[in-house]
Design a protein around this motif. Structure first.
Motif, short mmCIF file in Angstrom:
data_model
loop_
_atom_site.label_atom_id
_atom_site.label_comp_id
_atom_site.label_asym_id
_atom_site.label_seq_id
_atom_site.Cartn_x
_atom_site.Cartn_y
_atom_site.Cartn_z
N PRO A 237 38.43 39.22 36.15
CA PRO A 237 37.85 40.00 37.18
C PRO A 237 39.21 40.71 37.96
O PRO A 237 38.90 41.97 38.46
CB PRO A 237 37.17 39.04 38.16
CG PRO A 237 36.65 38.03 37.09
CD PRO A 237 37.99 37.73 36.38
N ALA A 238 40.10 39.93 38.14
CA ALA A 238 41.17 40.69 38.96
C ALA A 238 41.78 41.98 37.81
O ALA A 238 42.25 42.93 38.59
CB ALA A 238 42.48 39.63 39.01
N MET A 239 41.93 41.67 36.55
CA MET A 239 42.28 42.80 35.90
C MET A 239 41.49 43.98 36.13
O MET A 239 41.97 45.03 35.83
CB MET A 239 42.35 42.28 34.30
CG MET A 239 43.41 41.36 34.22
SD MET A 239 43.51 40.64 32.33
CE MET A 239 42.92 41.96 31.28
N GLY A 240 39.93 43.55 36.08
CA GLY A 240 39.17 44.84 36.17
C GLY A 240 39.25 45.60 37.32
O GLY A 240 39.21 46.78 37.61
N THR A 241 39.47 44.63 38.61
CA THR A 241 39.78 45.20 39.93
C THR A 241 41.16 46.12 39.91
O THR A 241 41.01 47.16 40.27
CB THR A 241 39.62 44.31 40.82
OG1 THR A 241 38.68 43.38 40.82
CG2 THR A 241 39.80 44.78 42.13
N LYS B 214 40.46 48.55 53.90
CA LYS B 214 40.51 50.07 54.28
C LYS B 214 40.62 51.05 53.40
O LYS B 214 40.90 52.24 53.35
CB LYS B 214 41.78 50.11 55.41
CG LYS B 214 41.75 49.15 56.35
CD LYS B 214 40.61 49.08 57.38
CE LYS B 214 40.92 48.14 58.48
NZ LYS B 214 39.76 47.43 58.94
N THR B 215 40.00 50.84 52.06
CA THR B 215 39.90 51.86 51.08
C THR B 215 38.65 52.68 51.51
O THR B 215 37.61 52.37 52.10
CB THR B 215 39.49 51.16 49.68
OG1 THR B 215 40.77 49.99 49.50
CG2 THR B 215 39.66 51.97 48.41
N GLU B 216 38.96 53.86 51.21
CA GLU B 216 37.64 54.95 51.62
C GLU B 216 37.06 55.65 50.31
O GLU B 216 37.51 55.68 49.43
CB GLU B 216 38.51 56.27 52.23
CG GLU B 216 39.05 55.72 53.65
CD GLU B 216 39.60 56.91 54.51
OE1 GLU B 216 39.43 58.17 53.98
OE2 GLU B 216 40.36 56.59 55.38
N GLY B 217 35.81 55.88 50.74
CA GLY B 217 34.93 56.58 49.87
C GLY B 217 34.97 56.19 48.26
O GLY B 217 34.63 55.26 47.93
N PRO B 218 35.43 57.30 47.29
CA PRO B 218 35.27 57.31 45.95
C PRO B 218 36.05 56.20 45.44
O PRO B 218 35.87 55.52 44.46
CB PRO B 218 35.80 58.71 45.53
CG PRO B 218 35.47 59.62 46.72
CD PRO B 218 35.50 58.72 47.83
N GLN B 219 37.37 56.10 46.16
CA GLN B 219 38.11 55.22 45.80
C GLN B 219 37.66 53.62 45.99
O GLN B 219 37.89 52.73 45.00
CB GLN B 219 39.50 54.98 46.36
CG GLN B 219 40.76 53.87 45.75
CD GLN B 219 41.04 54.18 44.13
OE1 GLN B 219 40.86 55.43 43.72
NE2 GLN B 219 41.16 53.31 43.84
N ALA B 220 36.88 53.40 47.05
CA ALA B 220 36.31 51.99 47.05
C ALA B 220 35.10 51.80 46.03
O ALA B 220 35.12 50.70 45.57
CB ALA B 220 35.81 51.78 48.64
N VAL B 221 34.48 52.86 45.82
CA VAL B 221 33.21 52.80 44.82
C VAL B 221 34.00 52.20 43.41
O VAL B 221 33.59 51.80 42.71
CB VAL B 221 32.50 53.91 44.82
CG1 VAL B 221 31.48 53.95 43.74
CG2 VAL B 221 31.65 54.42 45.98
N LYS B 222 35.16 53.23 43.04
CA LYS B 222 35.71 52.92 41.73
C LYS B 222 36.30 51.63 41.61
O LYS B 222 36.16 50.78 40.63
CB LYS B 222 36.84 53.85 41.70
CG LYS B 222 37.40 53.78 40.15
CD LYS B 222 38.71 55.03 40.48
CE LYS B 222 39.47 54.75 38.93
NZ LYS B 222 40.59 55.70 38.93
N ALA B 223 36.75 51.02 42.85
CA ALA B 223 37.37 49.71 42.88
C ALA B 223 36.28 48.57 42.77
O ALA B 223 36.54 47.49 42.13
CB ALA B 223 38.40 49.51 44.18
N ALA B 224 35.17 48.87 43.49
CA ALA B 224 34.36 48.06 43.60
C ALA B 224 33.49 47.97 41.94
O ALA B 224 33.11 46.80 41.55
CB ALA B 224 33.16 48.40 44.32
#
Length: 166
Positions: free
Chosen positions: A69-73, A119-129
């Motif tokens: 999971p850490a690798m995927g994140t 404190k990740t914003e918008g599209p980057q937070a969705v991508k990381a999630a």
């Protein structure tokens, strides 16, 4: 006496399968313990090679469960907050009475973890999630598959040695 070991081992197998999905139980090691209990049955000879190999696989998968999971994140630009959010979201998703909570929870948890704690914003937070969620799904699939294989080995050994166990 053999019946107690057989039932105990089978119970550990089923707990291991459940544990392959729930993050609070180490599923593969519990399934491996079911194999060990079967081999502790007085009627069976203890196969050290079999138990050692399956034990090494169980320990390896237990360690990989924290790495995948850490690798995927990380691959999708996430943080440790996303990984923690995935785990917390899974637990809430299992408890919450919503359809597909076990799938929705980890994604939403990772998203919240990224947005609030990192404190990740918008599209980057969705991508990381999404990366955290994919890592979680991959890890869960591998653990589930391994516990099913261990159950198959358990059943095979019981059928192969049925006359000794009865």
């Amino acid at each position: 006496m053999d019946t107690i070991f057989l039932i105990g081992g089978l119970l550990l197998m089923f707990i291991g399968i459940i544990g392959s999905i729930l993050p609070v139980l180490p599923g593969v090691p519990i399934s491996w313990a079911g194999l060990v209990v079967l081999y502790l049955s007085p009627s069976l000879s203890f196969d050290t090679t079999f138990i050692t190999i399956t034990g090494i696989v169980a320990i390896s998968l237990y360690i990989l469960d924290y790495i995948i999971p850490a690798m995927g994140t990380k691959r999708f630009g996430g943080s440790r907050a996303g990984v923690w959010g995935t785990t917390i979201g899974l637990i809430i998703g299992i408890i919450a009475p919503i359809p597909f909570g076990i799938l929705i929870g980890p994604f939403v948890g990772a998203l919240i973890g990224e947005m609030i704690f990192n404190k990740t914003e918008g599209p980057q937070a969705v991508k990381a999630a999404f990366g955290s969620f994919i890592g979680f799904l991959g890890s869960t699939f591998i653990k589930f598959f391994a516990t099913i294989i261990y159950l198959g080995l358990f059943i095979y050994k019981v059928v192969e040695n049925w006359e000794l166990l009865v």
